[in-house]
Design a protein around this motif. Structure first.
Motif, PDB file in Angstrom:
ATOM      1  N   UNK A  25      10.710  10.584  -9.256  1.00 19.53           N
ATOM      2  CA  UNK A  25      11.350  11.553  -8.362  1.00 19.53           C
ATOM      3  C   UNK A  25      11.294  11.237  -6.894  1.00 19.53           C
ATOM      4  N   UNK A  26      10.639  10.133  -6.514  1.00 15.69           N
ATOM      5  CA  UNK A  26      10.594   9.760  -5.094  1.00 15.69           C
ATOM      6  C   UNK A  26      11.969   9.302  -4.622  1.00 15.69           C
ATOM      7  N   UNK A  27      12.223   9.489  -3.350  1.00 14.61           N
ATOM      8  CA  UNK A  27      13.425   8.935  -2.723  1.00 14.61           C
ATOM      9  C   UNK A  27      13.008   7.769  -1.832  1.00 14.61           C
ATOM     10  N   UNK A  28      13.816   6.710  -1.831  1.00 12.28           N
ATOM     11  CA  UNK A  28      13.545   5.545  -0.998  1.00 12.28           C
ATOM     12  C   UNK A  28      14.642   5.399   0.043  1.00 12.28           C
ATOM     13  N   UNK A  29      14.237   5.379   1.299  1.00  9.42           N
ATOM     14  CA  UNK A  29      15.160   5.150   2.400  1.00  9.42           C
ATOM     15  C   UNK A  29      14.869   3.749   2.933  1.00  9.42           C
ATOM     16  N   UNK A  30      15.642   2.763   2.463  1.00 15.03           N
ATOM     17  CA  UNK A  30      15.436   1.372   2.862  1.00 15.03           C
ATOM     18  C   UNK A  30      16.221   1.049   4.120  1.00 15.03           C
ATOM     19  N   UNK A  62       8.373  13.310  -2.462  1.00 14.16           N
ATOM     20  CA  UNK A  62       7.954  12.095  -1.756  1.00 14.16           C
ATOM     21  C   UNK A  62       9.157  11.335  -1.224  1.00 14.16           C
ATOM     22  N   UNK A  63       9.104  11.027   0.077  1.00  9.80           N
ATOM     23  CA  UNK A  63      10.113  10.179   0.693  1.00  9.80           C
ATOM     24  C   UNK A  63       9.439   8.909   1.173  1.00  9.80           C
ATOM     25  N   UNK A 104       0.831  -1.206   0.000  1.00  9.75           N
ATOM     26  CA  UNK A 104       0.000   0.000   0.000  1.00  9.75           C
ATOM     27  C   UNK A 104       0.866   1.257   0.000  1.00  9.75           C
ATOM     28  N   UNK A 105       1.946   1.227   0.785  1.00 11.30           N
ATOM     29  CA  UNK A 105       2.834   2.385   0.853  1.00 11.30           C
ATOM     30  C   UNK A 105       3.576   2.628  -0.440  1.00 11.30           C
ATOM     31  N   UNK A 106       4.043   1.563  -1.078  1.00  9.14           N
ATOM     32  CA  UNK A 106       4.777   1.736  -2.329  1.00  9.14           C
ATOM     33  C   UNK A 106       3.860   2.252  -3.431  1.00  9.14           C
ATOM     34  N   UNK A 107       2.618   1.759  -3.446  1.00 12.66           N
ATOM     35  CA  UNK A 107       1.629   2.241  -4.409  1.00 12.66           C
ATOM     36  C   UNK A 107       1.339   3.719  -4.173  1.00 12.66           C
ATOM     37  N   UNK A 108       1.119   4.110  -2.915  1.00 16.03           N
ATOM     38  CA  UNK A 108       0.847   5.513  -2.591  1.00 16.03           C
ATOM     39  C   UNK A 108       2.048   6.384  -2.911  1.00 16.03           C
ATOM     40  N   UNK A 109       3.256   5.871  -2.650  1.00 17.70           N
ATOM     41  CA  UNK A 109       4.463   6.633  -2.961  1.00 17.70           C
ATOM     42  C   UNK A 109       4.596   6.919  -4.439  1.00 17.70           C
ATOM     43  N   UNK A 110       4.339   5.908  -5.260  1.00 17.70           N
ATOM     44  CA  UNK A 110       4.364   6.123  -6.712  1.00 17.70           C
ATOM     45  C   UNK A 110       3.292   7.127  -7.115  1.00 17.70           C
TER      46      UNK A 110
END
Length: 364
Positions: free
Chosen positions: A150-155, A16-17, A1-7
């Protein structure tokens, strides 16, 4: 759900982070172990059926944008002892909204699928346009497109706290803190770690699935559908053998409670892990109960009524919560991301999502 919303948000031009405690796709949530069913003649009424139809449209868009094969139209066969479940209202509601669905007798099913052996009193419902999603590919597709937008991913960054006031929100990890105008919290079975700032009536449950050796000419992809089966032994779901991996089956009801931070007991820790699955296989697909080829353990995050929570925080309008997807949410991830994007924009879409309001659970 979070990855979908982030996209969704990145594609709309928002800064978007994405912060994940692990490195998605991963095995610490509820999305690993491919695949997940997608169906449209849904229980729960018109809201779910409309959501499923829209989710399907968004999955096809994701396939087109990513160039990845995400969705297989295997058909989905529902089978039930009518003493436990009846499909008549679902069929009527689904057809009214344009969903193709067939009502089948046990004799119809046994004739159409030689690998199935149902007693005469069982009933069935078949959706030819339903199928399954490659869940880990879906996560990877959203991740790639979100970053491209343009989102950044902090894994591998565990969130330790969230604070909010009228000026904005602050999210703290073990190493840093980040300020934003709004935050969406979609942490699945891990919500209890955010208490008392975020307190949702969600119960996390350990679930198991197994892949069993089966004749691919009878139970393989392309000849056998996705399925749901319900009877005295419980409620089960599963998939054909994909590329010889074995027929996959899991149990929807039951399970052992789990709390974040506790070890997740591996498959076979409890005798019922395999026994329950084999008992179900023997009940309706006895030819698929061969050697256990593979197993997996994941989590459900259950609300008391098994409906979702998609709502703002009771005290902070700039904190959105999405959780309690109760073991049947993945198929809706594409449209949930869209809903959350609309909520961030405070956009009136004309849809009624009150079924997922948090106050229905807090005021009981």
């Amino acid at each position: 759900m979070g990855m979908s919303a982030g996209y969704e948000l990145a594609s709309r031009g928002y800064k978007t982070l994405l912060i994940d405690a692990f490195d998605p796709p991963h095995t610490m949530g509820s999305h690993h172990g491919e695949p997940r069913l997608i169906r449209h003649a849904y229980s729960g009424g018109e809201t779910y059926i409309r959501m499923a139809i829209r989710a399907d449209e968004r999955w096809r868009e994701l396939e087109h944008l990513s160039g990845m094969k995400l969705l297989e139209r295997s058909g989905v066969l529902n089978m039930a002892d009518p003493a436990f479940y009846n499909y008549e209202s679902r069929i009527e509601e689904a057809r009214a909204l344009g969903v193709r669905v067939e009502q089948l007798s046990a004799a119809d099913i046994n004739s159409r699928y030689p690998g199935i052996q149902l007693p005469d009193f069982f009933q069935g419902m078949y959706e030819p346009d339903a199928g399954y999603l490659y869940s880990e590919r879906c996560i990877a597709a959203y991740r790639g497109l979100a970053i491209k937008a343009g989102a950044e991913l902090l894994a591998d960054s565990f969130v330790t706290g969230i604070t909010a006031d009228k000026s904005g929100v602050t999210v703290r990890t073990r190493d840093a803190s980040f300020a934003a105008g709004q935050v969406i919290v979609t942490v699945g079975a891990w919500f209890s770690l955010l208490e008392p700032k975020v307190s949702l009536p969600i119960r996390a449950v350990r679930k198991v699935v197994g892949w069993f050796e089966a004749d691919s000419s009878v139970y393989g992809a392309g000849v056998f559908p996705g399925f749901i089966w319900g009877g005295a032994e419980g409620g089960y779901y599963g998939f054909p053998s994909i590329e010889g991996a074995g027929l996959k089956i899991g149990r929807h009801d039951g399970g052992v409670e789990w709390r974040p931070g506790e070890p997740l007991a591996p498959f076979g820790t409890y005798p019922e892990d395999e026994e329950d699955l084999r008992r179900a296989l023997e009940s309706f697909v006895p030819g698929a109960g061969g050697k256990l080829l593979r197993s997996a353990v994941c989590k459900y995050e259950l609300t008391p009524d098994e409906h979702f929570i998609i709502d703002t925080h009771p005290e902070h309008e700039n904190v959105l919560l999405a959780g309690g997807f109760s073991g049947h949410g993945f198929k809706f991830a594409s449209v949930v991301g869209e809903i959350l994007g609309d909520r961030v924009e405070r956009k009136d879409t004309g849809h009624d999502w009150s079924l997922f309001a948090l106050n229905r659970l807090l005021h009981k």
